[in-house]
Design a protein around this motif. Structure first.
Motif, mmCIF file in Angstrom:
data_model
loop_
_atom_site.group_PDB
_atom_site.id
_atom_site.type_symbol
_atom_site.label_atom_id
_atom_site.label_comp_id
_atom_site.label_asym_id
_atom_site.label_seq_id
_atom_site.Cartn_x
_atom_site.Cartn_y
_atom_site.Cartn_z
ATOM 1 N N PHE A 214 44.732 -46.219 45.675
ATOM 2 C CA PHE A 214 45.189 -46.946 44.484
ATOM 3 C C PHE A 214 46.505 -46.360 45.332
ATOM 4 O O PHE A 214 47.744 -47.270 44.365
ATOM 5 N N LEU A 215 47.230 -45.371 45.096
ATOM 6 C CA LEU A 215 48.069 -44.774 45.767
ATOM 7 C C LEU A 215 48.836 -45.294 46.756
ATOM 8 O O LEU A 215 49.933 -46.144 46.966
ATOM 9 N N ILE A 216 48.430 -45.593 47.625
ATOM 10 C CA ILE A 216 48.958 -45.734 48.651
ATOM 11 C C ILE A 216 48.686 -47.569 48.372
ATOM 12 O O ILE A 216 50.204 -47.714 49.444
ATOM 13 N N CYS A 217 48.178 -48.260 48.386
ATOM 14 C CA CYS A 217 48.144 -49.614 48.568
ATOM 15 C C CYS A 217 49.434 -49.882 47.492
ATOM 16 O O CYS A 217 50.329 -50.597 46.886
ATOM 17 N N GLY B 145 51.072 -45.285 24.130
ATOM 18 C CA GLY B 145 52.513 -44.549 25.240
ATOM 19 C C GLY B 145 52.490 -43.604 25.594
ATOM 20 O O GLY B 145 51.396 -42.767 25.930
ATOM 21 N N ILE B 146 53.351 -43.659 27.103
ATOM 22 C CA ILE B 146 53.270 -42.375 27.962
ATOM 23 C C ILE B 146 54.965 -41.927 27.998
ATOM 24 O O ILE B 146 54.131 -40.534 29.041
ATOM 25 N N PHE B 147 55.861 -41.837 27.587
ATOM 26 C CA PHE B 147 56.362 -41.725 27.667
ATOM 27 C C PHE B 147 56.928 -40.196 27.407
ATOM 28 O O PHE B 147 57.192 -39.533 27.989
ATOM 29 N N LEU B 148 56.583 -40.065 26.304
ATOM 30 C CA LEU B 148 56.340 -38.504 25.074
ATOM 31 C C LEU B 148 55.367 -37.763 26.134
ATOM 32 O O LEU B 148 55.621 -36.318 26.774
ATOM 33 N N SER C 265 47.753 -42.429 36.030
ATOM 34 C CA SER C 265 48.916 -42.558 36.874
ATOM 35 C C SER C 265 48.632 -42.902 37.606
ATOM 36 O O SER C 265 50.134 -43.256 38.444
ATOM 37 N N ALA C 266 47.623 -42.837 38.551
ATOM 38 C CA ALA C 266 47.922 -43.490 39.839
ATOM 39 C C ALA C 266 47.560 -45.654 39.236
ATOM 40 O O ALA C 266 48.607 -46.212 39.570
ATOM 41 N N ASP C 267 47.014 -45.267 38.055
ATOM 42 C CA ASP C 267 47.354 -47.024 38.138
ATOM 43 C C ASP C 267 48.584 -47.562 36.997
ATOM 44 O O ASP C 267 49.062 -48.288 37.695
ATOM 45 N N PHE C 268 48.815 -46.378 36.641
ATOM 46 C CA PHE C 268 50.581 -46.866 35.855
ATOM 47 C C PHE C 268 51.305 -47.254 36.904
ATOM 48 O O PHE C 268 52.333 -48.000 37.154
ATOM 49 N N PHE C 269 51.303 -45.821 37.909
ATOM 50 C CA PHE C 269 52.113 -46.148 39.262
ATOM 51 C C PHE C 269 51.892 -47.754 39.728
ATOM 52 O O PHE C 269 52.713 -48.731 40.486
ATOM 53 N N PHE C 270 50.774 -48.415 40.373
ATOM 54 C CA PHE C 270 50.364 -49.633 40.723
ATOM 55 C C PHE C 270 50.811 -50.860 40.047
ATOM 56 O O PHE C 270 50.516 -51.537 40.593
ATOM 57 N N GLN C 271 51.184 -50.292 38.411
ATOM 58 C CA GLN C 271 51.090 -51.547 37.609
ATOM 59 C C GLN C 271 52.742 -51.183 37.922
ATOM 60 O O GLN C 271 53.180 -52.823 37.156
#
Length: 413
Positions: free
Chosen positions: A17-20, A74-77, A99-105
């Motif tokens: 997921f992270l590599i993609c 929410g994830i900011f704080l 966190s990988a899902d957030f990065f991909f999104q």
């Protein structure tokens, strides 16, 4: 032993997921090179500045509020933890880190905004563009994303999933949405000075660096393997690995089909092998297959890509006749062909309905176009969105950035 297998699957799927996601992030470089190659030399630095800036804005805005709007969390704080995911791993329902899902999104959000950049090039104020990027990436895109990939109801009226709507990797959700926002901006912005004559004639404004544009296209082509391949969401089982391989194969052959179709059509229509149409044909093939790259056969994927390549040539010509000035063809590649991609899905995926695809496409387009038109309109009425005619003539680089991309160096003797 069973826990070890589950943990290994979790690690492999998270890594994949992270590599993609990194591949999709690299598409930002592709858009930057493509756009800077297709504009005039005097506007290159501004294009480079816009693309680095919009990517950074997208990352921050999606972190601050976009992800929370799209996925109800929410994830900011608080940050992203594996709370609940170890339990989900044991049940086989979660195979990658949140966190990988957030990065991909988040890299998808940046892609949508990158589409806008090329369409409004060579005459839009830099800071007005950045202001719009804040709103699109933080609010407009996440809301339509919640209706599609998160299954939320559209303003409490209907749910697209219940209507049979499907968009595997974002022909509509990402690409058509970006094009809708771009179209709204272009309409209010108007064409570049000198693009259209008083009697309706269309004047070509060649790009300054076609090798750079070609490099950008190849980078985007490569990045698309992450875009579509990553949307499988897994690779650590036999079934998911086979699905990933099919998606990669179909993505590649659709791009090739689009490129060849556009090249042949441009030769027929213009009497020349038009490089810019060839490049846009490859991208159109990629957009066309993005809505469903997992169910077509390779032959069907090639045909779908070719249809995208043919459509993009006709669309670029048609928009020019309507005096809609899009320097890089972004609205045609991502908007017109994005719609085509959605309408092709039911041909190979029997779980999807044409009516659901049409309603979904209309929902995405109307929301993004109207919301963007309002935001562009407010910016135009307050700070303005277009530079003066004098500054446009001098070039956006000097007007907005105070430097040139290709300065002339004089020798000392």
């Amino acid at each position: 032993m069973e826990n070890t297998v589950v943990e290994l699957q979790f690690a492999l799927d998270t890594f994949y997921f992270l590599i993609c996601g990194a591949f999709v992030m690299w598409m930002a470089a592709g858009f930057t090179m493509l756009e800077s190659g297709l504009v005039r030399a005097k506007n290159t630095v501004e294009i480079l500045t816009k693309n680095v800036g919009l990517y950074s804005i997208a990352c921050i805005m999606y972190l601050v509020c976009g992800y929370a709007i799209m996925y109800d969390g929410g994830i900011f704080l608080s940050g992203i933890t594996d709370s609940g995911f170890k339990e989900g791993m044991a049940e086989g329902s979660s195979t990658y880190a949140p966190s990988a899902d957030f990065f991909f999104q988040v890299v998808f959000v940046a892609t949508a905004m990158s589409i806008v950049s090329g369409a409004v090039a060579e005459r839009m104020k830099l800071w007005s563009f950045f202001a719009f990027a804040v709103v699109l990436t933080g609010f407009i895109y996440p809301l339509e994303g919640s209706w599609t990939w998160n299954g939320a109801s559209v303003f409490g009226m209907y749910t697209l999933g219940d209507l049979g709507f499907s968009d595997f990797a974002g022909s509509g959700i990402v690409h058509m949405a970006g094009a809708a926002a771009a179209l709204a901006g272009v309409i209010l912005l108007g064409p570049r000075k000198g693009k259209y004559g008083a009697n309706g004639e269309i004047r070509a404004i060649p790009g300054a660096n076609l090798p750079l544009a070609t490099l950008g296209t190849f980078i985007l082509w490569m990045g698309w393997f992450g875009f579509n391949g990553g949307s499988v969401l897994a690779t650590a089982t036999v079934d998911s690995a086979n699905s990933v391989a099919i998606v990669f194969l179909n993505t590649n052959t659709a791009a090739a089909g689009g490129a060849i179709a556009a090249l042949i059509l441009s030769r027929i229509m213009f009497g020349k092998a038009d490089l810019t149409m060839l490049l846009n044909g490859a991208l159109a093939g990629l957009v066309a297959i993005t809505a469903e790259p997992s169910t077509p056969t390779p032959l069907e994927a090639t045909i779908f890509g070719a249809l995208g390549g043919l459509l993009v040539v006709f669309s670029i010509v048609a928009l020019d006749k309507l005096r809609i000035d899009d320097p890089v063809g972004a609205i045609s590649v991502h908007g017109t062909v994005g719609l085509l991609g959605l309408l092709l899905v039911p041909i190979t995926n029997g779980d999807v309905s044409f009516s659901g695809q049409i309603i979904g496409a209309l929902t995405i387009f109307v929301w993004v176009f109207v919301a963007s038109l309002v935001v562009w309109g407010i910016l135009k009425a307050t700070v303005g969105i277009r530079v003066s005619e004098e500054l446009e003539y001098e070039g956006m680089d000097l007007a907005e950035c105070g430097m040139e991309a290709y300065p002339e160096f004089e020798g000392n003797g």
